[in-house]
Design a protein around this motif. Structure first.
Motif, PDB file in Angstrom:
ATOM      1  N   TYR A  36      57.886  67.951  29.056  1.00 49.70           N
ATOM      2  CA  TYR A  36      58.079  68.684  30.305  1.00 49.70           C
ATOM      3  C   TYR A  36      58.670  70.068  30.037  1.00 49.70           C
ATOM      4  CZ  TYR A  36      57.314  64.419  33.040  1.00 49.70           C
ATOM      5  OH  TYR A  36      56.790  63.295  33.607  1.00 49.70           O
ATOM      6  N   ALA A  37      59.617  70.149  29.110  1.00 53.40           N
ATOM      7  CA  ALA A  37      60.212  71.442  28.766  1.00 53.40           C
ATOM      8  C   ALA A  37      59.161  72.386  28.189  1.00 53.40           C
ATOM      9  CB  ALA A  37      61.362  71.250  27.781  1.00 53.40           C
ATOM     10  N   ALA A  38      58.272  71.848  27.349  1.00 52.45           N
ATOM     11  CA  ALA A  38      57.196  72.673  26.788  1.00 52.45           C
ATOM     12  C   ALA A  38      56.241  73.139  27.886  1.00 52.45           C
ATOM     13  CB  ALA A  38      56.442  71.891  25.723  1.00 52.45           C
ATOM     14  N   LEU A  39      55.923  72.253  28.826  1.00 49.04           N
ATOM     15  CA  LEU A  39      55.051  72.650  29.941  1.00 49.04           C
ATOM     16  C   LEU A  39      55.693  73.734  30.802  1.00 49.04           C
ATOM     17  CD1 LEU A  39      53.501  69.281  31.123  1.00 49.04           C
ATOM     18  CD2 LEU A  39      52.342  71.206  30.059  1.00 49.04           C
ATOM     19  N   TRP A  40      56.986  73.611  31.057  1.00 49.80           N
ATOM     20  CA  TRP A  40      57.684  74.640  31.836  1.00 49.80           C
ATOM     21  C   TRP A  40      57.629  75.974  31.092  1.00 49.80           C
ATOM     22  CZ3 TRP A  40      62.688  73.277  34.873  1.00 49.80           C
ATOM     23  CH2 TRP A  40      62.460  72.192  35.702  1.00 49.80           C
ATOM     24  N   THR A  41      57.824  75.932  29.780  1.00 51.04           N
ATOM     25  CA  THR A  41      57.791  77.157  28.981  1.00 51.04           C
ATOM     26  C   THR A  41      56.423  77.830  29.054  1.00 51.04           C
ATOM     27  OG1 THR A  41      59.400  76.196  27.466  1.00 51.04           O
ATOM     28  CG2 THR A  41      58.155  78.083  26.671  1.00 51.04           C
ATOM     29  N   GLY A  45      55.525  81.181  31.214  1.00 54.86           N
ATOM     30  CA  GLY A  45      55.017  82.290  30.406  1.00 54.86           C
ATOM     31  C   GLY A  45      53.702  82.813  30.957  1.00 54.86           C
ATOM     32  N   ILE A  46      52.801  81.911  31.329  1.00 52.87           N
ATOM     33  CA  ILE A  46      51.529  82.327  31.930  1.00 52.87           C
ATOM     34  C   ILE A  46      51.765  82.992  33.283  1.00 52.87           C
ATOM     35  CG2 ILE A  46      49.387  81.430  32.928  1.00 52.87           C
ATOM     36  CD1 ILE A  46      49.422  79.342  30.672  1.00 52.87           C
ATOM     37  N   PHE A  47      52.692  82.445  34.062  1.00 55.03           N
ATOM     38  CA  PHE A  47      53.007  83.047  35.359  1.00 55.03           C
ATOM     39  C   PHE A  47      53.557  84.458  35.182  1.00 55.03           C
ATOM     40  CE2 PHE A  47      56.029  83.882  38.807  1.00 55.03           C
ATOM     41  CZ  PHE A  47      55.189  83.756  39.901  1.00 55.03           C
ATOM     42  N   ARG A  56      52.843  93.362  30.949  1.00 51.62           N
ATOM     43  CA  ARG A  56      52.558  91.933  30.973  1.00 51.62           C
ATOM     44  C   ARG A  56      53.323  91.148  29.902  1.00 51.62           C
ATOM     45  NH1 ARG A  56      48.407  90.350  34.254  1.00 51.62           N
ATOM     46  NH2 ARG A  56      47.106  92.004  35.070  1.00 51.62           N
ATOM     47  N   MET A  57      53.409  91.640  28.692  1.00 50.13           N
ATOM     48  CA  MET A  57      54.034  90.863  27.614  1.00 50.13           C
ATOM     49  C   MET A  57      55.535  90.648  27.822  1.00 50.13           C
ATOM     50  SD  MET A  57      51.881  89.487  25.825  1.00 50.13           S
ATOM     51  CE  MET A  57      52.889  88.785  24.565  1.00 50.13           C
ATOM     52  N   PRO A  58      56.315  91.668  28.210  1.00 50.61           N
ATOM     53  CA  PRO A  58      57.736  91.397  28.468  1.00 50.61           C
ATOM     54  C   PRO A  58      57.934  90.381  29.593  1.00 50.61           C
ATOM     55  CG  PRO A  58      57.414  93.740  28.220  1.00 50.61           C
ATOM     56  CD  PRO A  58      56.050  93.123  28.262  1.00 50.61           C
ATOM     57  N   SER A  59      57.096  90.440  30.608  1.00 40.84           N
ATOM     58  CA  SER A  59      57.205  89.469  31.705  1.00 40.84           C
ATOM     59  C   SER A  59      56.872  88.064  31.220  1.00 40.84           C
ATOM     60  CB  SER A  59      56.265  89.846  32.845  1.00 40.84           C
ATOM     61  OG  SER A  59      56.588  91.106  33.361  1.00 40.84           O
ATOM     62  N   ALA A  60      55.879  87.949  30.353  1.00 41.90           N
ATOM     63  CA  ALA A  60      55.514  86.645  29.814  1.00 41.90           C
ATOM     64  C   ALA A  60      56.631  86.085  28.932  1.00 41.90           C
ATOM     65  CB  ALA A  60      54.220  86.753  29.021  1.00 41.90           C
ATOM     66  N   VAL A  61      57.263  86.941  28.142  1.00 47.09           N
ATOM     67  CA  VAL A  61      58.349  86.496  27.266  1.00 47.09           C
ATOM     68  C   VAL A  61      59.538  86.015  28.101  1.00 47.09           C
ATOM     69  CG1 VAL A  61      60.062  87.277  25.580  1.00 47.09           C
ATOM     70  CG2 VAL A  61      57.659  87.892  25.305  1.00 47.09           C
ATOM     71  N   VAL A  62      59.912  86.792  29.112  1.00 48.52           N
ATOM     72  CA  VAL A  62      61.032  86.399  29.978  1.00 48.52           C
ATOM     73  C   VAL A  62      60.699  85.103  30.711  1.00 48.52           C
ATOM     74  CG1 VAL A  62      62.359  87.049  32.026  1.00 48.52           C
ATOM     75  CG2 VAL A  62      61.976  88.713  30.225  1.00 48.52           C
ATOM     76  N   GLY A  63      59.485  84.988  31.212  1.00 49.75           N
ATOM     77  CA  GLY A  63      59.073  83.751  31.872  1.00 49.75           C
ATOM     78  C   GLY A  63      59.132  82.560  30.940  1.00 49.75           C
ATOM     79  N   GLY A  64      58.698  82.731  29.700  1.00 48.58           N
ATOM     80  CA  GLY A  64      58.761  81.647  28.721  1.00 48.58           C
ATOM     81  C   GLY A  64      60.183  81.252  28.384  1.00 48.58           C
TER      82      GLY A  64
END
Length: 123
Positions: A36-41, A45-47, A56-64
């Motif tokens: 579940y933790a991996a799925l949230w990550t 990250g995709i969101f 896009r990349m900084p937002s993906a990193v922060v989301g992950g």
């Protein structure tokens, strides 16, 4: 004991450790919860990548990162609740050697619990 009020009896599971340490909590984390933790990550990250229009990349990193911390917090919290007997903990009881794997499938026992804070301390 001043400030401790006995609560009514209610259903709960057998207690493995009343005050588990962080190593006990981490050892008793189930693989499903780490999934579940991996799925949230991955999901956050995709969101972050999809919603971060100019960068896009900084937002993906922060989301992950947010997803990883949230997922790990969720899994460790569930592990702590199982060790304290507030959630189903049959696998942990077998792992600790308290019951045998061939034992009863339904483990529920009535015990008295003390609340974390008495009504006087809450005010």
């Amino acid at each position: 004991m001043d400030g401790v009020v006995e609560s009514k009896e209610h259903l709960c599971y057998p207690v493995i450790s009343e005050n588990p340490s962080i190593t006990q909590i981490m050892k008793n984390t189930r693989t499903k919860e780490l999934g579940y933790a991996a799925l949230w990550t991955v999901g956050l990250g995709i969101f972050g990548f999809a919603k971060g229009s100019p960068k896009r990349m900084p937002s993906a990193v922060v989301g992950g990162i947010v997803g990883a911390f949230g997922g790990l917090l969720y899994s460790q919290y569930n592990s702590m609740l199982r060790l304290k007997g507030y959630k189903e903990n049959r696998l942990e009881l077998i792992k600790a050697g308290i019951i045998s794997p061939e034992g009863n499938k339904r483990l529920v026992k009535v015990v008295k619990r003390r609340p974390l804070v008495s009504p006087q301390q809450a005010l």
